[in-house]
Design a protein around this motif. Structure first.
Motif, PDB file in Angstrom:
ATOM      1  N   PRO A 267      -2.114   8.721 -36.457  1.00  0.00           N
ATOM      2  CA  PRO A 267      -1.452   9.613 -35.481  1.00  0.00           C
ATOM      3  C   PRO A 267      -2.433  10.586 -34.838  1.00  0.00           C
ATOM      4  N   GLU A 268      -3.618  10.729 -35.424  1.00  0.00           N
ATOM      5  CA  GLU A 268      -4.624  11.629 -34.861  1.00  0.00           C
ATOM      6  C   GLU A 268      -5.083  11.169 -33.477  1.00  0.00           C
TER       7      GLU A 268
ATOM      8  N   SER B 208       1.187   9.231 -28.201  1.00  0.00           N
ATOM      9  CA  SER B 208       2.449   9.514 -28.900  1.00  0.00           C
ATOM     10  C   SER B 208       3.623   9.557 -27.936  1.00  0.00           C
TER      11      SER B 208
ATOM     12  N   GLY C 145       6.649  11.341 -28.739  1.00  0.00           N
ATOM     13  CA  GLY C 145       7.546  12.275 -29.426  1.00  0.00           C
ATOM     14  C   GLY C 145       8.028  11.715 -30.736  1.00  0.00           C
TER      15      GLY C 145
ATOM     16  N   LEU D  61      -7.509  12.619 -24.678  1.00  0.00           N
ATOM     17  CA  LEU D  61      -7.643  14.026 -25.092  1.00  0.00           C
ATOM     18  C   LEU D  61      -7.629  14.135 -26.612  1.00  0.00           C
TER      19      LEU D  61
ATOM     20  N   ALA E  88     -10.429  15.577 -29.172  1.00  0.00           N
ATOM     21  CA  ALA E  88     -10.073  16.572 -30.196  1.00  0.00           C
ATOM     22  C   ALA E  88     -10.406  16.044 -31.592  1.00  0.00           C
TER      23      ALA E  88
ATOM     24  N   VAL F 127     -12.534  17.700 -34.652  1.00  0.00           N
ATOM     25  CA  VAL F 127     -11.877  17.983 -35.938  1.00  0.00           C
ATOM     26  C   VAL F 127     -12.506  17.173 -37.072  1.00  0.00           C
TER      27      VAL F 127
ATOM     28  N   PRO G  52      -3.880  11.701 -20.155  1.00  0.00           N
ATOM     29  CA  PRO G  52      -2.631  12.394 -19.803  1.00  0.00           C
ATOM     30  C   PRO G  52      -2.776  13.321 -18.594  1.00  0.00           C
ATOM     31  N   VAL G  53      -3.987  13.811 -18.328  1.00  0.00           N
ATOM     32  CA  VAL G  53      -4.166  14.729 -17.197  1.00  0.00           C
ATOM     33  C   VAL G  53      -3.997  13.982 -15.880  1.00  0.00           C
TER      34      VAL G  53
ATOM     35  N   GLN H 234       7.549  13.806 -39.895  1.00  0.00           N
ATOM     36  CA  GLN H 234       7.289  14.450 -38.614  1.00  0.00           C
ATOM     37  C   GLN H 234       7.525  15.942 -38.694  1.00  0.00           C
TER      38      GLN H 234
ATOM     39  N   HIS I  66       4.311  13.331 -35.381  1.00  0.00           N
ATOM     40  CA  HIS I  66       4.089  12.416 -36.503  1.00  0.00           C
ATOM     41  C   HIS I  66       2.830  12.849 -37.253  1.00  0.00           C
ATOM     42  N   VAL I  67       2.994  13.262 -38.492  1.00  0.00           N
ATOM     43  CA  VAL I  67       1.840  13.723 -39.276  1.00  0.00           C
ATOM     44  C   VAL I  67       1.252  12.558 -40.078  1.00  0.00           C
TER      45      VAL I  67
ATOM     46  N   ILE J  37      -3.861  17.527 -38.062  1.00  0.00           N
ATOM     47  CA  ILE J  37      -3.177  17.017 -36.866  1.00  0.00           C
ATOM     48  C   ILE J  37      -2.756  18.183 -35.976  1.00  0.00           C
TER      49      ILE J  37
ATOM     50  N   GLN K  58      -4.330  20.900 -35.674  1.00  0.00           N
ATOM     51  CA  GLN K  58      -5.579  21.306 -35.020  1.00  0.00           C
ATOM     52  C   GLN K  58      -5.854  20.407 -33.804  1.00  0.00           C
ATOM     53  N   ILE K  59      -5.626  19.122 -33.973  1.00  0.00           N
ATOM     54  CA  ILE K  59      -5.857  18.172 -32.869  1.00  0.00           C
ATOM     55  C   ILE K  59      -4.910  18.479 -31.711  1.00  0.00           C
ATOM     56  N   TYR K  60      -3.641  18.747 -32.031  1.00  0.00           N
ATOM     57  CA  TYR K  60      -2.679  19.042 -30.956  1.00  0.00           C
ATOM     58  C   TYR K  60      -2.958  20.395 -30.303  1.00  0.00           C
TER      59      TYR K  60
ATOM     60  N   LYS L 121      -5.674  19.640 -27.952  1.00  0.00           N
ATOM     61  CA  LYS L 121      -5.166  18.888 -26.809  1.00  0.00           C
ATOM     62  C   LYS L 121      -4.411  19.826 -25.860  1.00  0.00           C
TER      63      LYS L 121
ATOM     64  N   LEU M 148      -5.256  20.470 -21.966  1.00  0.00           N
ATOM     65  CA  LEU M 148      -4.270  20.304 -20.888  1.00  0.00           C
ATOM     66  C   LEU M 148      -4.176  21.593 -20.071  1.00  0.00           C
TER      67      LEU M 148
ATOM     68  N   GLU N   7       9.368  21.594 -30.663  1.00  0.00           N
ATOM     69  CA  GLU N   7      10.084  20.388 -30.214  1.00  0.00           C
ATOM     70  C   GLU N   7      10.771  20.662 -28.872  1.00  0.00           C
TER      71      GLU N   7
ATOM     72  N   ASN O 140       8.156  20.943 -25.984  1.00  0.00           N
ATOM     73  CA  ASN O 140       7.560  19.632 -25.666  1.00  0.00           C
ATOM     74  C   ASN O 140       8.555  18.785 -24.868  1.00  0.00           C
TER      75      ASN O 140
ATOM     76  N   PRO P  17       2.780  16.247 -18.770  1.00  0.00           N
ATOM     77  CA  PRO P  17       2.355  15.455 -19.942  1.00  0.00           C
ATOM     78  C   PRO P  17       2.868  16.078 -21.235  1.00  0.00           C
ATOM     79  N   ARG P  18       3.393  15.260 -22.110  1.00  0.00           N
ATOM     80  CA  ARG P  18       3.824  15.777 -23.410  1.00  0.00           C
ATOM     81  C   ARG P  18       2.590  15.954 -24.297  1.00  0.00           C
ATOM     82  N   VAL P  19       2.680  16.917 -25.184  1.00  0.00           N
ATOM     83  CA  VAL P  19       1.535  17.128 -26.080  1.00  0.00           C
ATOM     84  C   VAL P  19       1.552  16.069 -27.182  1.00  0.00           C
ATOM     85  N   TYR P  20       2.737  15.763 -27.665  1.00  0.00           N
ATOM     86  CA  TYR P  20       2.834  14.720 -28.701  1.00  0.00           C
ATOM     87  C   TYR P  20       3.953  13.757 -28.380  1.00  0.00           C
TER      88      TYR P  20
END
Lengths: 180, 373
Positions: free
Chosen positions: A81-82, A86, A88, A100, A104, A108, A164-165, B130, B134-135, B292, B294-296, B299, B303, B358, B361, B370-373
Motif C-alpha cells: 500500500p506504500e 489507491s 480509497g 507521488l 515519498a 521514507v 495524480p497532479v 484501514q 489501507h495500512v 504509511i 508519513q508517505i501520505y 504526498k 499535491l 475520510e 478525502n 486528486p484523492r490522497v489515498y
C-alpha cells in the motif's frame, strides 16, 4: 670348556630367538599401524569429499533461499500500500504505482532503512518509465545491496505509473535485483 | 617366561583393538548424530521457508481463507512486545522446536496467530486494516484444533448485537472452528475433540461465571478467555482483556486491558492466545501505520506544492501546507500513538481523526481533485 661353549650357544640361541620374536612383533605392529593409517587416510579423504559436497549443496540451497526470499519480496512490493495507486476504501490497483507515493516511499524507506531492509532483503528496486518519451525517467527506488555481493538474480514487472497532479498514466517497468 | 611375554602381547593387541574400535565407533556415532541433527534442522528450515512464502502470498489476497494441508505440522508462533523498536518486533516462527527465527519481514508484518499449531492443517486468513487508508493486511493463523466460542448475555441486546456482528465477520472464514452461544447455555457445550477452546465473551468479566457451569472436564483443561469491552462512542474501538482458567477452575485475567482499533484488530485479538502476542502485533501495526501515514503526509505536501501549476489547480486547500488540511488529521493520528512504545495511547482520538480524514478525502474526490489515498 664344554659347559662354557654350551652356555654361549644357549645364550646365542636365546638372543636369536628373542630377535626373531622382536622382528615378528615389530612386523605385526607395523602391519597394524599401516592398516590404521590407510584406514584414516581413506576416512579423511571421505570426510573432505563429503565436506566439499555439503558446502556446494549448502551454497546452492542458500542461493535458492535468497532467490525465494527475493521473489517473495517482489510479490510483497507489488501489493504494497506504500506505493500502489489507491482507490480509497475500495482498495488498490494492481500493477499501478502512484508516482507521488513512489517519491515519498523513497524518502521514507531511506529514513527507516533498517526496517525496510528486513522487508526487502538484498534487494535493489529500480523504476523505469519508458512511455511517453517526454516522461522517460529511470531511478533507484530502494537499494539494500551488499557491496561484496557478486551475483544478481533479476526479475522485471511491467507497470503503469500514475501522476495524480497531471492526472496522466505512463507505461514502464520495475526491475528487481537480488544480490548475493 | 616366553609364554608370559606372549600373553602380554596378545592382551596388548586386544586392548589396542578395543581402544581404537571405541574411538572409531564414537567418531561415527557422533558424526551420525550431528548429521541427523543437521538434517532435521534443514527440513525445519525448508518447511519454514515454504510456510513463509505461503504466509507472504496469503498477505496479498485480503479476505481469502485457506486450509493448507501440512502433515505433522508443529509450529510455535510468538512475538515479544518488549523487543519492539523502530526496526520491528522479534517474531518467532519455529517448526519442531528447532529454535529457528522467522523470516525478517515477519518482524514488521502483523501476524495474529495461535501460539501452538499442531495439526495436519494450517488455517490462514487475511483481512485488510484501514485507518482510513489501507495500512496492511492482517494475517491470521490457527488450526482446526482450536475452537472459537462467541458468548453473549441473552438479556443484553447490545452485547449480543456486537457479538453477532463480530461473529458474522469471523464466520467469513469458513475453515475456522467456531460457535455462537448464549452465556446461559454454556453448560450444554459439548467436547468435540478440540485441543484448545478460546472463549470470546462480550460481557464484563465480573458478570460472567460461565466456566464453573461447564460440565465436561476435557473442555476445562485448556481454556483461553477474551473479554471484549467496546468504548461507548463506537464498537470499532475499545479494550480486550486476556485470561485463562487455572487449575482451581478460577478465571485468571492477564493484567490490564489492551486496546483495539477496528474490527480486523479485534479479530486479531481473538486469534491470539496470549496478551503478549497480541500487543506485539498491535505494535507492528502501529509501526506500519506510522510509515504509511508519513508517505501520505508527504504526498499531501507534494499535491499542495504542485497543484497550483498542474492539472489540479484550486485543490490545494484539501491537502494543506504543513499541518493543515488533511495533514492536520494525519498529525493528530500520529499524536494518538505513543511513538516510543508504538502503542495506541488515545484510541478515541485516533478513530475520530480517521473519520475526519475520510470526510476530507471524499470531499476532494467529489470536487474532482486528486484523492490522497
Amino acid at each position: 670348556m664344554v659347559l662354557k661353549v654350551l652356555t654361549v650357544k644357549l645364550t646365542e640361541g636365546v638372543v636369536q630367538e628373542f630377535i626373531k620374536m622382536l622382528k615378528k612383533s615389530q612386523m605385526k605392529m607395523l602391519e597394524t599401524i599401516m592398516v590404521l593409517m590407510i584406514f584414516f587416510i581413506l576416512l579423511v579423504f571421505g570426510l573432505v569429499f563429503y565436506a566439499r559436497f555439503s558446502e556446494t549443496s549448502a551454497q546452492e540451497s542458500h542461493r535458492e533461499q535468497l532467490v525465494t526470499q527475493a521473489m517473495d519480496a517482489t510479490e510483497r512490493f507489488q501489493y504494497s500500500p506504500e506505493v500502489l495507486c489507491s482507490r480509497g476504501s475500495v482498495g488498490s490497483d494492481t500493477n499501478c504505482f502512484d508516482l507521488l507515493k513512489l517519491d515519498a516511499f523513497k524518502d521514507v524507506s531511506e529514513e527507516n532503512q533498517g526496517q525496510y531492509n528486513k522487508y526487502y532483503p538484498n534487494n535493489l528496486i529500480e523504476v523505469h518509465i519508458i512511455y511517453p518519451e517526454e516522461h522517460q525517467r529511470d531511478f533507484v527506488l530502494f537499494n539494500n545491496t551488499d557491496e561484496h555481493a557478486l551475483n544478481e538474480e533479476l526479475s522485471f514487472m511491467p507497470a503503469v505509473f500514475f501522476d495524480p497532479v497531471e492526472d496522466e498514466s505512463y507505461f514502464g517497468y520495475l526491475r528487481f535485483a537480488v544480490w548475493y | 617366561m616366553f609364554f608370559k611375554k606372549g600373553v602380554v602381547e596378545v592382551q596388548f593387541n586386544w586392548v589396542f583393538v578395543l581402544i581404537a574400535g571405541a574411538v572409531i565407533l564414537m567418531f561415527f556415532v557422533n558424526f551420525s548424530m550431528d548429521y541427523r541433527e543437521a538434517g532435521e534442522t534443514e527440513i525445519a528450515v525448508q518447511v519454514l521457508q515454504e510456510l513463509g512464502s505461503l504466509a507472504s502470498s496469503s498477505l496479498q489476497a485480503a479476505g481469502t481463507a485457506q486450509d493448507v494441508e501440512f502433515g505433522g505440522l508443529e509450529l510455535e508462533v510468538y512475538c515479544d512486545p518488549l523487543s519492539c523498536n523502530e526496526y520491528g518486533c522479534d517474531q518467532m516462527f519455529d517448526f519442531g522446536g528447532r529454535g529457528i527465527s522467522a523470516p525478517e519481514w515477519m518482524d514488521i508484518e502483523p501476524i495474529f496467530s495461535s501460539r501452538n499449531i499442531e495439526s495436519d492443517h494450517l488455517l490462514l486468513w487475511t483481512l485488510p486494516w484501514q485507518a482510513p487508508f489501507h495500512v496492511t493486511n492482517f494475517l491470521y493463523m490457527t488450526d482446526p484444533e482450536h475452537r472459537f466460542i462467541f458468548v453473549c448475555d441473552e438479556d443484553n441486546d447490545e452485547s449480543c448485537r456486537l457479538a453477532g456482528r463480530i461473529y458474522s465477520r469471523f464466520s467469513e472464514n469458513v475453515y475456522a472452528n467456531h460457535r455462537f452461544i448464549y452465556s446461559e447455555a454454556i453448560d450444554g457445550l459439548e467436547f468435540e475433540g478440540e485441543r484448545q477452546n478460546n472463549f470470546i465473551i462480550f460481557m464484563d468479566d465480573n458478570d460472567f461465571d460461565g466456566f464453573e457451569n461447564i460440565d465436561d472436564d476435557r473442555i476445562k483443561e485448556r481454556i483461553n478467555a477474551l473479554f471484549v469491552n467496546p468504548d461507548e462512542s463506537s464498537v470499532n474501538h475499545g479494550e480486550v482483556y486476556f485470561g485463562s482458567v487455572d487449575d482451581d477452575e478460577e478465571l485468571d485475567l492477564d493484567g490490564e486491558g489492551s486496546p483495539y482499533v477496528g474490527k480486523p484488530m479485534l479479530i486479531g485479538a481473538i486469534f491470539s492466545d496470549f496478551k503478549r502476542d497480541y500487543e506485539c502485533n498491535v505494535r507492528k501495526s502501529m509501526l506500519k501505520f506510522l510509515n504509511i501515514n508519513q508517505i501520505y503526509k508527504k504526498k499531501s505536501q507534494m499535491l499542495y506544492d504542485e497543484c497550483p501549476s498542474g492539472d489540479c489547480e484550486g485543490c490545494e486547500g484539501y491537502y494543506g501546507d504543513e499541518g493543515e488540511g488533511m495533514q492536520e488529521y494525519m498529525d493528530a493520528m500520529e499524536e494518538a500513538i505513543d511513538v516510543e512504545y508504538f502503542d495506541i495511547s488515545n484510541r478515541a482520538g485516533f478513530y475520530e481523526n480517521i473519520d475526519g480524514l475520510e470526510g476530507l478525502n471524499r470531499e476532494a474526490d467529489r470536487r474532482g481533485c486528486p484523492r490522497v489515498y
